[in-house]
Design a protein around this motif. Structure first.
Motif, PDB file in Angstrom:
ATOM      1  N   ASP A  21       0.854  -1.186   0.000  1.00 12.89           N
ATOM      2  CA  ASP A  21       0.000   0.000   0.000  1.00 12.89           C
ATOM      3  C   ASP A  21       0.892   1.238   0.000  1.00 12.89           C
ATOM      4  N   SER A  22       0.861   1.999  -1.087  1.00 12.61           N
ATOM      5  CA  SER A  22       1.751   3.150  -1.238  1.00 12.61           C
ATOM      6  C   SER A  22       1.356   4.319  -0.343  1.00 12.61           C
ATOM      7  N   VAL A  23       0.128   4.290   0.182  1.00 12.95           N
ATOM      8  CA  VAL A  23      -0.356   5.389   1.020  1.00 12.95           C
ATOM      9  C   VAL A  23       0.112   5.246   2.471  1.00 12.95           C
ATOM     10  N   THR A  24       0.164   4.002   2.957  1.00 16.40           N
ATOM     11  CA  THR A  24       0.471   3.782   4.380  1.00 16.40           C
ATOM     12  C   THR A  24       1.692   2.901   4.605  1.00 16.40           C
ATOM     13  N   ILE A  25       1.661   1.670   4.073  1.00 21.55           N
ATOM     14  CA  ILE A  25       2.723   0.703   4.351  1.00 21.55           C
ATOM     15  C   ILE A  25       4.061   1.152   3.767  1.00 21.55           C
ATOM     16  N   ALA A  26       4.061   1.600   2.517  1.00 20.84           N
ATOM     17  CA  ALA A  26       5.313   2.003   1.869  1.00 20.84           C
ATOM     18  C   ALA A  26       6.013   3.149   2.614  1.00 20.84           C
ATOM     19  N   PRO A  27       5.298   4.219   3.001  1.00 22.01           N
ATOM     20  CA  PRO A  27       5.974   5.266   3.785  1.00 22.01           C
ATOM     21  C   PRO A  27       6.517   4.763   5.118  1.00 22.01           C
ATOM     22  N   LEU A  28       5.747   3.933   5.796  1.00 22.31           N
ATOM     23  CA  LEU A  28       6.198   3.415   7.093  1.00 22.31           C
ATOM     24  C   LEU A  28       7.467   2.581   6.949  1.00 22.31           C
ATOM     25  N   LEU A  29       7.497   1.704   5.953  1.00 17.81           N
ATOM     26  CA  LEU A  29       8.679   0.867   5.729  1.00 17.81           C
ATOM     27  C   LEU A  29       9.882   1.708   5.327  1.00 17.81           C
ATOM     28  N   SER A  30       9.645   2.730   4.520  1.00 12.33           N
ATOM     29  CA  SER A  30      10.741   3.570   4.041  1.00 12.33           C
ATOM     30  C   SER A  30      11.320   4.424   5.162  1.00 12.33           C
ATOM     31  N   ILE A  31      10.447   4.937   6.019  1.00 10.96           N
ATOM     32  CA  ILE A  31      10.898   5.759   7.152  1.00 10.96           C
ATOM     33  C   ILE A  31      11.485   4.876   8.251  1.00 10.96           C
ATOM     34  N   ARG A  83      11.539   3.933  14.795  1.00 13.58           N
ATOM     35  CA  ARG A  83      11.807   3.025  15.910  1.00 13.58           C
ATOM     36  C   ARG A  83      10.507   2.681  16.637  1.00 13.58           C
ATOM     37  N   THR A  84       9.622   3.700  16.762  1.00 12.05           N
ATOM     38  CA  THR A  84       8.339   3.501  17.441  1.00 12.05           C
ATOM     39  C   THR A  84       7.230   4.144  16.621  1.00 12.05           C
ATOM     40  N   ILE A  85       6.142   3.395  16.430  1.00  9.91           N
ATOM     41  CA  ILE A  85       4.962   3.917  15.736  1.00  9.91           C
ATOM     42  C   ILE A  85       3.816   3.966  16.742  1.00  9.91           C
ATOM     43  N   TYR A  86       3.332   5.162  17.014  1.00  8.38           N
ATOM     44  CA  TYR A  86       2.124   5.298  17.831  1.00  8.38           C
ATOM     45  C   TYR A  86       0.943   5.249  16.868  1.00  8.38           C
ATOM     46  N   LEU A  87       0.236   4.144  16.897  1.00 10.69           N
ATOM     47  CA  LEU A  87      -0.865   3.917  15.951  1.00 10.69           C
ATOM     48  C   LEU A  87      -2.197   4.149  16.651  1.00 10.69           C
ATOM     49  N   TYR A  88      -2.897   5.193  16.215  1.00  4.02           N
ATOM     50  CA  TYR A  88      -4.189   5.551  16.805  1.00  4.02           C
ATOM     51  C   TYR A  88      -5.278   5.075  15.843  1.00  4.02           C
ATOM     52  N   ALA A  89      -6.034   4.080  16.250  1.00  7.76           N
ATOM     53  CA  ALA A  89      -6.991   3.453  15.337  1.00  7.76           C
ATOM     54  C   ALA A  89      -8.402   3.479  15.899  1.00  7.76           C
ATOM     55  N   LYS A  90      -9.346   3.753  15.020  1.00 10.88           N
ATOM     56  CA  LYS A  90     -10.757   3.717  15.391  1.00 10.88           C
ATOM     57  C   LYS A  90     -11.210   2.278  15.586  1.00 10.88           C
ATOM     58  N   THR A 108      -2.215  -5.552   9.601  1.00  9.79           N
ATOM     59  CA  THR A 108      -1.019  -5.702   8.776  1.00  9.79           C
ATOM     60  C   THR A 108       0.134  -4.871   9.327  1.00  9.79           C
ATOM     61  N   ILE A 109      -0.146  -3.639   9.719  1.00 11.14           N
ATOM     62  CA  ILE A 109       0.903  -2.784  10.296  1.00 11.14           C
ATOM     63  C   ILE A 109       1.488  -3.430  11.551  1.00 11.14           C
ATOM     64  N   ARG A 110       0.635  -3.944  12.398  1.00 12.16           N
ATOM     65  CA  ARG A 110       1.104  -4.581  13.639  1.00 12.16           C
ATOM     66  C   ARG A 110       1.902  -5.850  13.353  1.00 12.16           C
ATOM     67  N   ASN A 111       1.497  -6.597  12.332  1.00 11.39           N
ATOM     68  CA  ASN A 111       2.211  -7.824  11.984  1.00 11.39           C
ATOM     69  C   ASN A 111       3.592  -7.538  11.403  1.00 11.39           C
ATOM     70  N   ILE A 112       3.702  -6.483  10.626  1.00  9.29           N
ATOM     71  CA  ILE A 112       4.992  -6.147  10.019  1.00  9.29           C
ATOM     72  C   ILE A 112       5.941  -5.549  11.054  1.00  9.29           C
ATOM     73  N   PHE A 113       5.452  -4.552  11.805  1.00  3.58           N
ATOM     74  CA  PHE A 113       6.327  -3.778  12.690  1.00  3.58           C
ATOM     75  C   PHE A 113       6.391  -4.337  14.111  1.00  3.58           C
ATOM     76  N   GLU A 114       5.490  -5.263  14.426  1.00  4.39           N
ATOM     77  CA  GLU A 114       5.510  -5.995  15.696  1.00  4.39           C
ATOM     78  C   GLU A 114       5.698  -5.076  16.916  1.00  4.39           C
ATOM     79  N   GLU A 115       6.812  -5.262  17.662  1.00  3.21           N
ATOM     80  CA  GLU A 115       6.984  -4.533  18.918  1.00  3.21           C
ATOM     81  C   GLU A 115       7.217  -3.036  18.718  1.00  3.21           C
ATOM     82  N   ARG A 116       7.423  -2.597  17.506  1.00 10.13           N
ATOM     83  CA  ARG A 116       7.594  -1.164  17.254  1.00 10.13           C
ATOM     84  C   ARG A 116       6.267  -0.405  17.364  1.00 10.13           C
ATOM     85  N   VAL A 117       5.167  -1.128  17.265  1.00 12.56           N
ATOM     86  CA  VAL A 117       3.844  -0.491  17.244  1.00 12.56           C
ATOM     87  C   VAL A 117       3.264  -0.408  18.648  1.00 12.56           C
TER      88      VAL A 117
END
Length: 288
Positions: free
Chosen positions: A227-237, A240-247, A256-265
């Protein structure tokens, strides 16, 4: 008297064991083993006893034999011989049957296999004086029931393959991430109607800026899946820590974000983002 003839002796012993355990039937059930077959005789005299036999025979097919038939379909029609693979697909099948996987259950147009089975068993055992072959009963009376089992298997195999592809996709992107150097330590991602990125000072990162950060190799190597809108920027950047605020924490993209980045999220609610933003604004004003 009801006489059931089995070619498969293991099946006969399983059903006999279930019948014999019933207090009302214990002294009315007899097992006769021959060279080519094995017979179960049940002496029925009362209506409640007949109903017990119907229920036990129904449960024997539904619980014991249905599982055997699922495995047979997997092995003989789809060549899934590995026990672990069979079990993984069976887990999906039963998640549909038990109503745990509602999305897949909706794809089964007519899930009336239990009703079909119950009617076939009741129709067969309404006569208290009958002898029949179990294998013949399955072949001629349960044809439609078995066809419905096949539908569950086909749907579950498709889901299993998709899950395998998804896990491979996740593994590939984790490897890509592990080779990246972090461009920022902290990143805030708000996922409500659409994803919005913020830096560690809660300043929004505009789409044009995010696009410039994307590693083009990532999109060229995985053009369909990433996903070029979300996943690609996250992987490129690679923060170290992603604060993910989800509805919705169960949203597929969040998963998917949690599975890829695991403990970083670090998963938080949308409300927590606005609270954190207010706190940060107060700190800035105090410094002024």
């Amino acid at each position: 008297m009801v006489e059931i003839i089995f070619q498969n002796k293991e099946d006969a012993r399983k059903l006999y064991s279930k019948l014999e355990k019933q207090t009302e039937l214990s002294d009315k059930v007899f097992l006769f083993e021959e060279k080519q077959a094995i017979k179960i005789n049940v002496h029925l005299l009362e209506e409640p006893i007949q109903n017990n036999v119907i229920d036990i025979f129904y449960e024997f097919i539904l619980i014991t034999k249905r599982d055997d038939w699922f495995r047979k379909i997997l092995a003989e029609q789809f060549y899934y011989d590995d026990v672990d693979e069979q079990q993984a697909i069976l887990d999906i099948i039963y998640s549909i049957i038990d109503g745990e996987n509602k999305e897949l259950a909706e794809l089964i147009v007519d899930g009336q296999e239990k009703k079909l089975l119950k009617m076939a068993v009741m129709d067969l055992l309404q006569d208290t004086n009958i002898a029949f072959s179990f294998e013949a009963f399955v072949k001629f009376r349960l044809r439609e029931f078995l066809e419905k089992l096949l539908k569950y298997v086909e749907l579950s195999i498709d889901e299993y393959k998709m899950e395998q592809e998804y896990q491979m996709f996740i593994h590939t992107l984790r490897e890509f991430l592990n080779k990246r150097h972090e461009k920022v330590k902290y990143l805030h991602l708000v996922y409500d109607e659409e994803p919005t990125f913020f830096n560690d000072e809660f300043e929004e990162i505009k789409r044009a800026e995010l696009t410039k950060m994307i590693d083009r190799k990532l999109l060229s190597n995985h053009p369909v899946y990433v996903d070029s809108v979300t996943i690609a920027p996250l992987l490129s950047i690679a923060p170290r820590t992603i604060y993910l605020y989800a509805k919705n924490p169960d949203d597929p993209l969040v998963r998917t974000i949690r599975n890829i980045f695991e403990e970083r999220v670090i998963l938080k609610s949308i409300e927590q983002f606005y609270e954190a933003q207010i706190v940060d604004m107060k700190k800035v004003s105090e410094n002024w």
